[in-house]
Write a protein that holds these residues in place. Sequence first.
Motif, short mmCIF file in Angstrom:
data_model
loop_
_atom_site.label_atom_id
_atom_site.label_comp_id
_atom_site.label_asym_id
_atom_site.label_seq_id
_atom_site.Cartn_x
_atom_site.Cartn_y
_atom_site.Cartn_z
N GLU A 254 -56.31 -10.21 91.57
CA GLU A 254 -55.10 -11.48 91.73
C GLU A 254 -53.56 -11.25 92.18
O GLU A 254 -53.16 -11.70 93.18
CB GLU A 254 -55.21 -12.57 90.82
CG GLU A 254 -56.58 -12.79 90.63
CD GLU A 254 -56.37 -14.00 89.31
OE1 GLU A 254 -55.69 -14.89 89.43
OE2 GLU A 254 -57.28 -13.63 89.07
N ASP A 255 -53.28 -10.25 91.14
CA ASP A 255 -52.16 -9.70 91.76
C ASP A 255 -51.41 -9.04 93.17
O ASP A 255 -50.61 -9.39 93.94
CB ASP A 255 -51.63 -9.18 89.92
CG ASP A 255 -51.52 -9.57 89.03
OD1 ASP A 255 -51.58 -10.96 89.20
OD2 ASP A 255 -51.45 -8.64 87.46
N HIS A 256 -52.65 -8.18 93.22
CA HIS A 256 -52.23 -7.77 94.56
C HIS A 256 -53.00 -8.95 95.64
O HIS A 256 -51.88 -8.71 96.90
CB HIS A 256 -53.24 -6.37 94.72
CG HIS A 256 -53.56 -5.96 93.59
ND1 HIS A 256 -54.58 -4.70 93.89
CD2 HIS A 256 -52.87 -5.43 92.58
CE1 HIS A 256 -54.54 -3.72 92.35
NE2 HIS A 256 -53.53 -4.46 91.79
N ASP A 257 -53.90 -9.59 95.28
CA ASP A 257 -53.63 -10.93 96.86
C ASP A 257 -51.82 -11.48 96.81
O ASP A 257 -51.93 -11.90 97.56
CB ASP A 257 -54.69 -12.02 96.28
CG ASP A 257 -55.82 -10.78 96.27
OD1 ASP A 257 -56.15 -10.42 96.90
OD2 ASP A 257 -56.92 -12.05 95.72
N HIS A 258 -51.65 -11.68 95.30
CA HIS A 258 -50.96 -12.28 95.44
C HIS A 258 -49.56 -11.61 96.14
O HIS A 258 -48.16 -12.45 96.79
CB HIS A 258 -50.32 -12.34 93.94
CG HIS A 258 -51.19 -14.12 93.88
ND1 HIS A 258 -51.33 -13.77 91.89
CD2 HIS A 258 -52.23 -14.56 93.74
CE1 HIS A 258 -51.81 -14.80 91.54
NE2 HIS A 258 -52.77 -14.86 92.24
N ALA A 259 -49.65 -10.79 96.32
CA ALA A 259 -47.93 -9.58 96.53
C ALA A 259 -48.69 -9.57 97.71
O ALA A 259 -47.31 -9.83 98.66
CB ALA A 259 -48.49 -8.14 95.83
N ARG A 260 -49.40 -9.50 98.32
CA ARG A 260 -49.75 -9.19 100.23
C ARG A 260 -49.52 -10.81 100.68
O ARG A 260 -48.54 -11.10 102.09
CB ARG A 260 -50.75 -9.28 100.06
CG ARG A 260 -51.63 -7.28 100.52
CD ARG A 260 -53.20 -7.21 101.00
NE ARG A 260 -54.28 -7.76 100.04
CZ ARG A 260 -54.72 -7.26 99.43
NH1 ARG A 260 -54.55 -6.03 99.09
NH2 ARG A 260 -55.43 -8.01 98.09
N ALA A 269 -40.90 -6.67 105.36
CA ALA A 269 -41.81 -6.52 104.52
C ALA A 269 -43.08 -5.98 104.61
O ALA A 269 -43.75 -6.50 104.90
CB ALA A 269 -41.77 -7.47 103.36
N PRO A 270 -43.65 -4.33 103.99
CA PRO A 270 -44.38 -3.68 104.20
C PRO A 270 -45.84 -4.73 103.49
O PRO A 270 -45.25 -5.25 102.86
CB PRO A 270 -44.25 -2.43 104.18
CG PRO A 270 -42.74 -1.95 103.38
CD PRO A 270 -41.87 -3.79 103.96
N THR A 271 -46.96 -4.46 104.44
CA THR A 271 -48.17 -4.70 103.86
C THR A 271 -47.94 -3.89 101.96
O THR A 271 -48.70 -3.00 102.10
CB THR A 271 -49.41 -4.46 103.92
OG1 THR A 271 -48.30 -5.50 105.35
CG2 THR A 271 -49.94 -5.26 103.54
N PRO A 272 -48.42 -4.84 100.78
CA PRO A 272 -48.28 -3.93 99.94
C PRO A 272 -50.15 -3.21 99.95
O PRO A 272 -50.63 -4.14 99.76
CB PRO A 272 -48.46 -4.74 98.68
CG PRO A 272 -47.66 -6.33 98.90
CD PRO A 272 -47.65 -5.80 100.99
N GLU A 273 -49.97 -1.71 99.17
CA GLU A 273 -51.55 -1.48 98.85
C GLU A 273 -51.96 -1.92 97.39
O GLU A 273 -52.75 -1.99 97.10
CB GLU A 273 -51.22 -0.13 98.47
CG GLU A 273 -51.40 0.37 99.68
CD GLU A 273 -51.44 1.91 100.03
OE1 GLU A 273 -51.83 2.95 99.03
OE2 GLU A 273 -50.47 3.09 99.98
N THR A 274 -51.01 -2.85 96.40
CA THR A 274 -50.62 -2.98 94.72
C THR A 274 -49.97 -4.13 94.74
O THR A 274 -50.37 -5.05 95.62
CB THR A 274 -51.23 -2.41 94.21
OG1 THR A 274 -49.88 -1.45 93.97
CG2 THR A 274 -52.00 -0.57 94.32
N ASN A 275 -49.63 -4.32 93.78
CA ASN A 275 -48.68 -4.94 93.30
C ASN A 275 -46.80 -4.82 92.84
O ASN A 275 -46.69 -6.20 92.20
CB ASN A 275 -48.99 -5.30 91.75
CG ASN A 275 -48.96 -4.47 90.71
OD1 ASN A 275 -48.01 -3.37 90.48
ND2 ASN A 275 -48.24 -4.92 89.74
#
Length: 331
Positions: A254-260, A269-275
């Motif tokens: 979920e944290d990774h989804d929220h970051a994206r 902003a580059p697409t984050p791989e994680t959080n």
Amino acid sequence: MIDLRSDTITQPTAGMRAAMASAEVGDDVFGDDPTVIELERRVAELLGHEAALFVVSGSLGNLLGVRSLVEPGGELLCDVEAHIVRHELGAHAAVHQVTTRTFSSDGGRVSADRVWALAAPDAGPYAVSTAAVAVENTHGGWGGVVQPHAELVELSRRCRAVGIGLHLDGARLWNAHVATGTPLAETAALFDTATVCLSKGLGAPVGSVLVSSRARIAQARIQRKRLGAGWRQAGILAAAGLYALDHHLDRLAEDHDHARALAALVPGAPTPETNMIMIPTSRPAVDVVADAAAAGVALTANDPHTVRAVTSLAVTADECVRAGQVLADLR
Ligand SMILES: *Cc1c(COP(=O)(O)O)cnc(C)c1O
């Protein structure tokens, strides 16, 4: 305030506090605390190592892990932005007389060839010999990037062939695991020593775990006590770690989804791989941080022209969208 400064700001949940309050405890210096023993057993198994040591911080885990691979005067190689050289206040040199040399990387992703260009396993009497290499996964200083597994496999093969130790600073290995599906042990078993943090995205108030062989962990236990970091009824804290493994590991997705979702709202902003989201700024990053705070979003400046936002269980999906909207206007 929407707090995106770090995933260390998480507060123990009601369920975690209940688990801590009811933990069975003993004196861990005597090796008597059943909850600490259970946490150490569980993390060693998850990471594919023989034994584990519960410690107060990731920095202490790194300090003890590296010391078990590097004698005083020996050399540790690590990334130029590694936590070990940037955020541990010189501990490896100040406490254990370990010297460090740093390698560059492609945005934090380790290259076995670049490490090998520096590594000198047997440098003779005129140059310092490389005793160990440290790799951070995910790499916090580079925005939570996941290390390329094939490079880790190759680096491990080369290190083992010549007797160079390999340490994993896996403070956020959990995030790499959840992002890629690579089993924790498949990564951690490539290393001689590894640390993981319970107090970042997993949401425990305190604690990290060092894993390695039985012999190295026995030595690390002695050195931990020597440094004054033996603890007694630490099961109260270990209970939070066990609770986190049961309830907060899978939810890192979920944290990774929220970051994206946040990054998608911020041009550039580059697409984050994680959080973690690294946002390039056209104005000084400290000014963007100040204006974001005034608008109710707490961030940190990563360098003069980059701000960093970190998602965690302390922020909701809606808050991340709101933060993305604020940041889109502020850069
Ligand atoms: C947080 C962190 C650590 C350990 O930090 P402590 O504050 O000492 O627990 C180590 N390595 C990395 C990459 C980290 O992010």
